[in-house]
Write a protein that holds these residues in place. Structure first.
Motif, PDB file in Angstrom:
ATOM      1  N   ALA A  10       0.788  -1.229   0.000  1.00 22.65           N
ATOM      2  CA  ALA A  10       0.000   0.000   0.000  1.00 22.65           C
ATOM      3  C   ALA A  10       0.826   1.287   0.000  1.00 22.65           C
ATOM      4  CB  ALA A  10      -0.985   0.000   1.165  1.00 22.65           C
ATOM      5  N   PRO A  11       1.918   1.388   0.766  1.00 19.72           N
ATOM      6  CA  PRO A  11       2.675   2.645   0.751  1.00 19.72           C
ATOM      7  C   PRO A  11       3.236   3.004  -0.619  1.00 19.72           C
ATOM      8  CG  PRO A  11       3.267   1.342   2.661  1.00 19.72           C
ATOM      9  CD  PRO A  11       2.425   0.454   1.771  1.00 19.72           C
ATOM     10  N   SER A  12       3.476   2.021  -1.480  1.00 19.54           N
ATOM     11  CA  SER A  12       4.047   2.308  -2.801  1.00 19.54           C
ATOM     12  C   SER A  12       2.983   2.482  -3.872  1.00 19.54           C
ATOM     13  CB  SER A  12       5.011   1.187  -3.213  1.00 19.54           C
ATOM     14  OG  SER A  12       4.321  -0.034  -3.324  1.00 19.54           O
ATOM     15  N   LEU A  13       1.722   2.534  -3.473  1.00 22.78           N
ATOM     16  CA  LEU A  13       0.607   2.662  -4.411  1.00 22.78           C
ATOM     17  C   LEU A  13      -0.149   3.965  -4.153  1.00 22.78           C
ATOM     18  CD1 LEU A  13      -1.109   1.184  -6.617  1.00 22.78           C
ATOM     19  CD2 LEU A  13      -2.469   0.274  -4.745  1.00 22.78           C
ATOM     20  N   PRO A  14       0.331   5.090  -4.708  1.00 23.82           N
ATOM     21  CA  PRO A  14      -0.345   6.366  -4.455  1.00 23.82           C
ATOM     22  C   PRO A  14      -1.596   6.527  -5.304  1.00 23.82           C
ATOM     23  CG  PRO A  14       1.449   6.699  -5.979  1.00 23.82           C
ATOM     24  CD  PRO A  14       1.496   5.238  -5.570  1.00 23.82           C
ATOM     25  N   ILE A  31       5.101   3.611  -7.236  1.00 25.27           N
ATOM     26  CA  ILE A  31       6.378   4.296  -7.067  1.00 25.27           C
ATOM     27  C   ILE A  31       7.505   3.306  -7.374  1.00 25.27           C
ATOM     28  CG2 ILE A  31       7.867   5.549  -5.462  1.00 25.27           C
ATOM     29  CD1 ILE A  31       5.255   6.179  -3.851  1.00 25.27           C
ATOM     30  N   ILE A  32       8.430   3.715  -8.273  1.00 25.41           N
ATOM     31  CA  ILE A  32       9.526   2.812  -8.628  1.00 25.41           C
ATOM     32  C   ILE A  32      10.897   3.309  -8.185  1.00 25.41           C
ATOM     33  CG2 ILE A  32       8.295   1.736 -10.547  1.00 25.41           C
ATOM     34  CD1 ILE A  32      10.098   3.548 -12.405  1.00 25.41           C
ATOM     35  N   THR A  33      11.007   4.592  -7.811  1.00 28.62           N
ATOM     36  CA  THR A  33      12.270   5.097  -7.257  1.00 28.62           C
ATOM     37  C   THR A  33      11.964   5.891  -5.998  1.00 28.62           C
ATOM     38  OG1 THR A  33      12.278   7.192  -8.499  1.00 28.62           O
ATOM     39  CG2 THR A  33      13.350   5.282  -9.554  1.00 28.62           C
ATOM     40  N   ASP A  34      12.883   5.840  -5.051  1.00 28.57           N
ATOM     41  CA  ASP A  34      12.626   6.525  -3.779  1.00 28.57           C
ATOM     42  C   ASP A  34      12.703   8.040  -3.883  1.00 28.57           C
ATOM     43  OD1 ASP A  34      15.379   6.912  -3.914  1.00 28.57           O
ATOM     44  OD2 ASP A  34      15.832   5.653  -2.181  1.00 28.57           O
ATOM     45  N   MET A  83      11.198  13.520   1.271  1.00 29.68           N
ATOM     46  CA  MET A  83      11.355  12.258   1.999  1.00 29.68           C
ATOM     47  C   MET A  83      11.680  11.114   1.039  1.00 29.68           C
ATOM     48  SD  MET A  83       7.416  11.458   2.962  1.00 29.68           S
ATOM     49  CE  MET A  83       6.284  12.590   2.191  1.00 29.68           C
ATOM     50  N   LYS A  84      12.310  10.086   1.579  1.00 30.12           N
ATOM     51  CA  LYS A  84      12.604   8.885   0.804  1.00 30.12           C
ATOM     52  C   LYS A  84      11.297   8.100   0.690  1.00 30.12           C
ATOM     53  CE  LYS A  84      15.892   5.127   0.630  1.00 30.12           C
ATOM     54  NZ  LYS A  84      17.051   4.497   1.246  1.00 30.12           N
ATOM     55  N   LEU A  85      10.890   7.806  -0.545  1.00 30.22           N
ATOM     56  CA  LEU A  85       9.593   7.172  -0.788  1.00 30.22           C
ATOM     57  C   LEU A  85       9.699   5.656  -0.841  1.00 30.22           C
ATOM     58  CD1 LEU A  85       8.427   9.631  -3.580  1.00 30.22           C
ATOM     59  CD2 LEU A  85       7.697   9.604  -1.188  1.00 30.22           C
ATOM     60  N   PRO A  86       8.631   4.956  -0.404  1.00 29.89           N
ATOM     61  CA  PRO A  86       8.630   3.488  -0.485  1.00 29.89           C
ATOM     62  C   PRO A  86       8.448   3.059  -1.941  1.00 29.89           C
ATOM     63  CG  PRO A  86       6.496   4.273   0.260  1.00 29.89           C
ATOM     64  CD  PRO A  86       7.388   5.484   0.150  1.00 29.89           C
TER      65      PRO A  86
END
Length: 149
Positions: A10-14, A31-34, A83-86
């Protein structure tokens, strides 16, 4: 207690909010890159729309469309975040086999963070390397990811 597949991804699915003229619609991507690169479908960003991205934290960002490939229906958008993204790690479609279970993630109309399940029925090379599956996909799933399970 074990975390569900949905809560881990879920955190990587905006959520992607698209504005065309005066109407906002919700779609998804992953999200594919932080540092803020997000993949979605080309048809999600067609037509010169304004794109905003909302993370699961509730933070919202204006996104820029970096690249669109209509041939394989994929688009790369970017947000600037301090921020660094998941991220969600990608695999090649050659790792996918008929009969494997898959989960499809998206934002169906009026419901965020929806998941549907299916099986891979095959792969084909029409317009790239496509995966055919039985997971039910509605409009809000556009741009979401398919997870081998």
């Amino acid at each position: 207690m074990e975390a569900s597949v949905s809560s881990c991804t879920a955190p990587s699915l905006p959520s992607l909010f698209l504005r065309r003229k005066v109407l906002w619609t919700t779609r998804t991507g992953f999200i594919i890159t932080d540092d803020g690169d997000i993949i979605t479908n080309a048809q999600v960003v067609q037509g010169g729309c304004r794109v905003q991205v909302e993370l699961k934290s509730g933070d919202r960002f204006d996104a820029t469309i970096r690249r669109v490939d209509e041939e394989v229906n994929i688009a790369l958008i970017h947000i600037n975040s301090s921020m660094k993204l998941p991220i969600l790690r990608l695999c090649t479609s050659t790792a996918v086999r008929s009969g494997q279970s898959v989960l499809a993630f998206g934002n169906s109309p009026s419901m965020n963070g929806t998941v549907t399940m299916g099986i891979v029925s095959g792969r084909r090379s029409l317009r790239g390397n496509m995966i055919q599956h039985s997971a039910v996909i509605t409009g809000g799933f556009l741009g979401g990811h398919l997870l081998l399970w």
